[in-house]
Design an enzyme around this catalytic site. Structure first.
Site, short mmCIF file in Angstrom:
data_model
loop_
_atom_site.label_atom_id
_atom_site.label_comp_id
_atom_site.label_asym_id
_atom_site.label_seq_id
_atom_site.Cartn_x
_atom_site.Cartn_y
_atom_site.Cartn_z
N GLU A 1 0.81 -1.24 0.00
CA GLU A 1 0.00 0.00 0.00
C GLU A 1 0.84 1.28 0.00
OE1 GLU A 1 -2.73 -0.35 3.29
OE2 GLU A 1 -3.72 -2.10 2.45
N ASN B 1 1.85 -4.92 -3.30
CA ASN B 1 0.49 -5.35 -2.95
C ASN B 1 -0.32 -4.12 -2.57
OD1 ASN B 1 -1.40 -7.53 -2.26
ND2 ASN B 1 -1.11 -6.93 -0.12
N ASP C 1 -12.19 -10.25 -0.81
CA ASP C 1 -13.47 -10.44 -0.14
C ASP C 1 -14.45 -9.50 -0.82
OD1 ASP C 1 -12.58 -8.01 1.05
OD2 ASP C 1 -12.34 -8.89 3.03
N HIS D 1 -10.30 -6.04 -2.24
CA HIS D 1 -11.38 -5.89 -1.25
C HIS D 1 -12.52 -5.15 -1.95
CE1 HIS D 1 -8.98 -7.35 2.06
NE2 HIS D 1 -8.00 -6.54 1.72
N GLU E 1 -6.07 -10.75 -1.46
CA GLU E 1 -6.88 -10.59 -0.23
C GLU E 1 -8.37 -10.47 -0.57
OE1 GLU E 1 -5.51 -7.31 2.18
OE2 GLU E 1 -3.40 -7.81 1.85
C1 XIL Z 1 -6.35 -6.38 8.18
C2 XIL Z 1 -6.59 -7.56 9.10
O1 XIL Z 1 -7.46 -8.47 8.47
C3 XIL Z 1 -7.19 -7.09 10.40
O2 XIL Z 1 -7.24 -8.16 11.33
C4 XIL Z 1 -6.37 -5.94 11.00
O3 XIL Z 1 -7.05 -5.44 12.13
C5 XIL Z 1 -6.17 -4.85 9.98
O4 XIL Z 1 -5.57 -5.39 8.81
N1 XIL Z 1 -4.97 -4.67 3.57
C6 XIL Z 1 -3.94 -5.42 4.08
C7 XIL Z 1 -4.18 -6.32 5.21
O5 XIL Z 1 -2.85 -5.44 3.49
O6 XIL Z 1 -3.05 -6.47 6.02
C8 XIL Z 1 -5.35 -5.84 6.05
O7 XIL Z 1 -5.61 -6.83 7.05
C9 XIL Z 1 -6.56 -5.59 5.20
C10 XIL Z 1 -6.27 -4.55 4.17
#
Ligand code: XIL
Length: 486
Positions: free
Chosen positions: A265, A310, A377, A346, A375
């Site tokens: 990020e 990422n 969802d 996400h 990641e």
């Molecule tokens: C999130 C986790 O799922 C949570 O448990 C934590 O509180 C915050 O981070 N992008 C990322 C991940 O790269 O590391 C994040 O994970 C979600 C967004």
């Protein structure tokens, strides 16, 4: 353990994301997603979540464990096998000819120090599982849930404390990532002190169940320990701290972790996707050039690991993914060992879906990079039953399907990781109040339409359509998708 300060910092960062995304979205992005309403509302009721953590995650095979966890070490693994630290970079730094995928036969790869005696254990997956239909070309993954929001919410870490959780992971997935346990605040809680207990256990679990590991993350602006963010270090000291961290962590898991999120990020959500030169301590204090070094240090410690960028909101051709494209192109020209681009993905049913998703992966593929869905969802507004309405549920399933199809179409899209197993474990409800239903399973690991579209897509890709439509093994999912109208 994440401190309340860290949690507030994360919430503030997420909140900033919200403000900037809403501007950027109109100008450049039809499909902003990770931009939580009310993230600042996140509570931080103390940090007790790990009380019940057993020493090991329920598998034996610790013979190869190099040293005791939770200590000292700036030397990485003392006995680090086959890990010279100065190996030359491959000629094509973008995509090594021999990526050293686990289970493969590349003789020069470091041997994972956490493998059970005799090496990584084979796992016999059920025919109706997702992992039965993933292979070297694409791994299907999920998270070793714990830390982060579990600590903030004062709940038990599922990976260590919930019956059935590990069995579920092993039965369904061929890859795993530490949701939080490899982030700085967990693995490097005090200056000069590393705590690998939880991270090691996840790696051991992966080895014992024949799973790949995605390492997350070596540098980030979020979930850093207070000693780092609020310390008074000179740029020179910070550089030393970062190099030590990267070398220590990567060398420890050489041969065990196939892909690393090296920089997470780094660009913002504004219309110009400005580099985070305020929030990200490394970029702020050391300049963007430090990224070249981070990739080089990681590569020197494990020449076979694939090294990724990422980010979220790079789910299409947009300002942020353009920024990565330009950065990576320049790095490749300079011979920096960057190998991959990860789209977190996400998604929310409250935003559109960017139809250029595949095109975006393809352009990174054409640069010579691996790509990955890291990641995914897909959340939406939920009712009292914690479910989206039928239309959004079906829409979410279609998005999972579209993204997986895109990954399958792109030659070197090599993993697809879902961020959360049960909805009850997902970070979504706590981070995006009112939203949920973002994962593949609910209740007591009951399969949702989202699970079933992934199963169908993988089976059809691997075996052709008739197999999924006719084989008795897939009857359950045929029924679920029929009922959902997907
Ligand atoms: C999130 C986790 O799922 C949570 O448990 C934590 O509180 C915050 O981070 N992008 C990322 C991940 O790269 O590391 C994040 O994970 C979600 C967004």
């Amino acid at each position: 353990m994440p401190s309340q300060t860290t949690t507030r910092r994360l919430a503030a960062a997420l909140c900033t994301g919200l403000l900037t995304v809403s501007l950027g979205a109109a100008a450049a992005q039809p499909a902003a997603a990770y931009s939580p309403d009310g993230a600042q509302e996140q509570s931080a009721p103390g940090n007790s979540g790990n009380a019940g953590r057993p020493d090991s995650p329920g598998n034996s095979g610790n013979a190869g464990r190099p040293d005791s966890p939770g200590n000292s070490g700036n030397a990485g693994r003392p006995d680090s096998p086959g890990n010279s630290g100065n190996a030359g970079r491959p000629e094509n730094p973008g995509k090594p000819d021999n990526p050293g995928r686990p289970g493969g036969d590349d003789a020069g790869a470091a041997e994972c120090a956490f493998a059970p005696e005799g090496g990584r254990t084979d796992y016999d997956a059920g025919r109706d599982s997702l992992r039965a239909h993933s292979d070297d070309g694409i791994r299907i993954g999920n998270v070793a849930a714990g830390g982060g929001h579990f600590d903030d919410e004062g709940s038990t870490d599922p990976f260590f404390g919930e019956d059935g959780y590990q069995e579920h992971l092993a039965a369904e997935y061929s890859s795993i990532t530490h949701e939080n346990y490899l982030k700085w605040e967990f693995v490097h809680p005090e200056e000069g002190v590393y705590d690998f207990e939880a991270a090691d256990a996840v790696v051991e679990f992966a080895q014992a169940h024949d799973m790949d590991v995605r390492g997350h993350a070596l540098s980030w602006h979020s979930q850093n320990p207070d000693w780092l963010e609020e310390g008074d270090h000179s740029p020179e000291e910070l550089r030393g701290i970062l190099e030590d961290h990267v070398r220590t962590v990567v060398s420890r898991y050489a041969g065990c972790i196939q892909q690393w999120d090296v920089a997470n990020e780094i660009f913002g959500d504004d219309a110009d996707a400005t580099i985070r030169d305020e929030e990200n301590i490394w970029i702020r204090e050391l300049g963007v050039e430090v990224l070249d070094d981070v990739f080089r240090w990681a590569h020197e410690e494990d020449p076979d690991a694939l090294l990724f960028y990422n980010d979220y909101n790079v789910d299409g051709v947009n300002a942020k993914s353009d920024a990565y494209y330009d950065l990576v192109q320049g790095q490749l020209e300079r011979g920096v060992p960057v190998h991959g681009f990860g789209a977190q993905t996400h998604l929310s049913m409250n935003y559109g879906f960017d139809e250029t998703y595949q095109e975006n992966l393809e352009r990174f593929d054409a640069l010579g990079l691996y790509t990955a869905v890291t990641e995914i969802d897909v959340r939406g507004d939920v009712g009292e039953d914690d479910r989206m309405n039928d239309e959004d549920r079906a829409g979410a399933a279609e998005r999972f399907e579209t993204v997986l199809q895109a990954c399958l179409e792109v030659d070197n899209c090599n993993s697809f990781t879902i961020w959360g197993t049960l909805d009850a474990h997902s970070w979504v409800p706590g981070t995006f109040p009112g939203e949920g239903d973002a994962t593949l399973h609910e209740g007591d690991y009951e399969r949702k339409p989202t699970y079933c579209v992934i199963q169908r897509t993988l089976v059809e890709h691997q075996e052709g359509g008739d197999s999924w439509a006719e084989d008795a093994a897939f009857e359950e999912c045929r029924g679920i998708l029929e009922e959902a109208g997907v």
